[in-house]
Each structure stands twice: as C-alpha cells, then as structure tokens.
Enzyme design. Structure first.
Site: not given
Ligand code: SAH
Length: 215
Positions: A35, A61-64
């Site tokens: 990431r 960027i989205s949360q993993p």
C-alpha cells in the site's frame, strides 16, 4: 511480498481479520500489494494503518479493511472481467488484479489515472487497463462485466452499470447521500432481475458527474 516488516504485516492482516475478512486468497492479495506504493510522501509511513489517507485531487485511498471487504464481497473466481469505477490511487485495482483475469478501471481525474498507470507499470501489473472518463456511464463497448465495483457513493446504483453486469454477475457499491453514512450493497444479476443485499455501513467520497477540471 511487500517490504513492510513481519510485525507490521501481522498487525495489518490481524486488522483485516477482525473486520471479517476471512477469504484466504483475499488476505494473500492484501499482503502482496504494498500500500506504501499507492500513497504519497509523508503518508507512506502510515500506509499499513487501517485508515483512509488523502491522495491528489482532494480524493482518498480507501481504508484497507474496506478494500478487503469489498474484494471479498465480489467472490472473484480468477477468470473474471472486472470493471472498477473510481481508480483513485490504483490500490484497489492492484488488489483486484491479483484475483481476476482483467480489471478495467475508470477515473474522472486524468491526473489520478496517469499516476495510477505509472504505478501499475512500475509494479509490472499487466492486467489492469486504466482509463479516464465518467464511470457512471460504465464502459458500454466492453460490457458485459462479470464483476463491477464502485468505490464512490451514488444515491442509487447507476442504471448503465446495472445494464453492463452479466447475468450471474455481482456488483458491489456504496449507496446513500454523500454527506451521510452510506450502505455497502451487493447486487446479484439473475435471469429475471436483480437481488440486493445490504452488507455494512461505509463512508465514501461521492460519485461525481463529468470529468475533473484540475488538469
Ligand atoms: N479505489 C480508490 C479509492 C477511490 S476514492 C483507491 O483504491 O484508491 C473515489 C474515486 O472515485 C476518486 O478518485 C474520484 O475522483 C473517483 N470518482 C468519483 N466520481 C467518479 C466518476 N463519475 N467516474 C469515475 N471516477 C469517479
């Protein structure tokens, strides 16, 4: 394998598991994509935290764990032709690309598309095709798709996307008002119509019409 140390990776995977990500192939894909390659400068050191982070053009960027949950919800087979709307950093597309045959990803900001394309090239990912466009129209010339993932929130599933989903296919997307908590839903296309399933509350940036003007 990502360069993060073993302890960091263990915590990363633990956070995903604790959010309900149990699919082994999804967990392996999440571990394999670094990431840190998809975030910028000062945020690199926070790449393994389970939190969204800012990227260019005022996007995130989205949360993993949300990336992993959406990926798991798609029930990929390894043979799928996937459409992603909202390329952003390219991180979600890179995860999908490990589990699908081919990923078409559409972003309204040309600058983000360019940055994502450079990252896919640097990481030598051959099966992602990034494009700039208004993803709410989908890609009619390339339809139908086995799976569709929308990573920006609309009030309702855009009808062109429903139309471009193969019978037997699955679409996952957040729906709801942009300033409120939205609901992640899964749509199955059947011979006779669409089945809708609510998965969990989420929060996404809105799906916006037209192209970005920041070029
Ligand atoms: N999937 C991304 C996170 C996406 S954030 C990642 O892994 O980093 C949502 C993205 O959707 C933003 O980059 C935003 O510009 C884009 N977007 C919003 N509306 C869109 C539209 N109509 N068509 C294409 N992209 C759109």
């Amino acid at each position: 394998m990502s360069p993060a140390d073993a302890e960091t990776r263990m915590q990363f995977v633990f956070a995903l598991r604790s959010q309900g990500v149990t699919d082994r192939a999804v967990l392996e894909a999440m571990e394999a994509v670094d990431r840190a390659d998809y975030v910028q400068g000062v945020f690199e050191q926070r790449a393994y935290e389970d939190t969204p982070l800012p990227i260019a053009c005022g996007q995130t960027i989205s949360q993993p764990s949300v990336v992993a949950i959406m990926t798991q919800a798609l029930q990929l087979t390894g043979r799928d032709k996937v459409l992603e709307i909202g390329t952003g950093s390219g991180y979600q597309a890179a995860v999908l690309a490990r589990l699908a045959r081919r990923v078409y990803t559409v972003e309204r900001h040309a600058r983000l598309t360019r940055a994502a394309r450079d990252r896919f090239e640097a990481a030598q990912i051959p099966n992602i095709i990034p494009m700039t466009g208004d993803g709410s129209h989908g890609l009619p010339d390339l339809a139908p798709f086995d799976r569709i993932l929308v990573t920006a929130a609309a009030e309702d599933p855009p009808s062109p996307l429903l139309a471009q989903l193969r019978v037997g296919g699955i679409m996952v997307l957040p729906v709801g008002q942009s300033d409120a908590v939205q609901t992640l839903i899964r749509v199955h296309r059947t011979e006779s119509g669409f089945d809708y399933e609510e998965l969990r509350p989420v929060r996404f940036v809105p799906l916006v019409e037209g192209l970005g003007r920041d070029e």
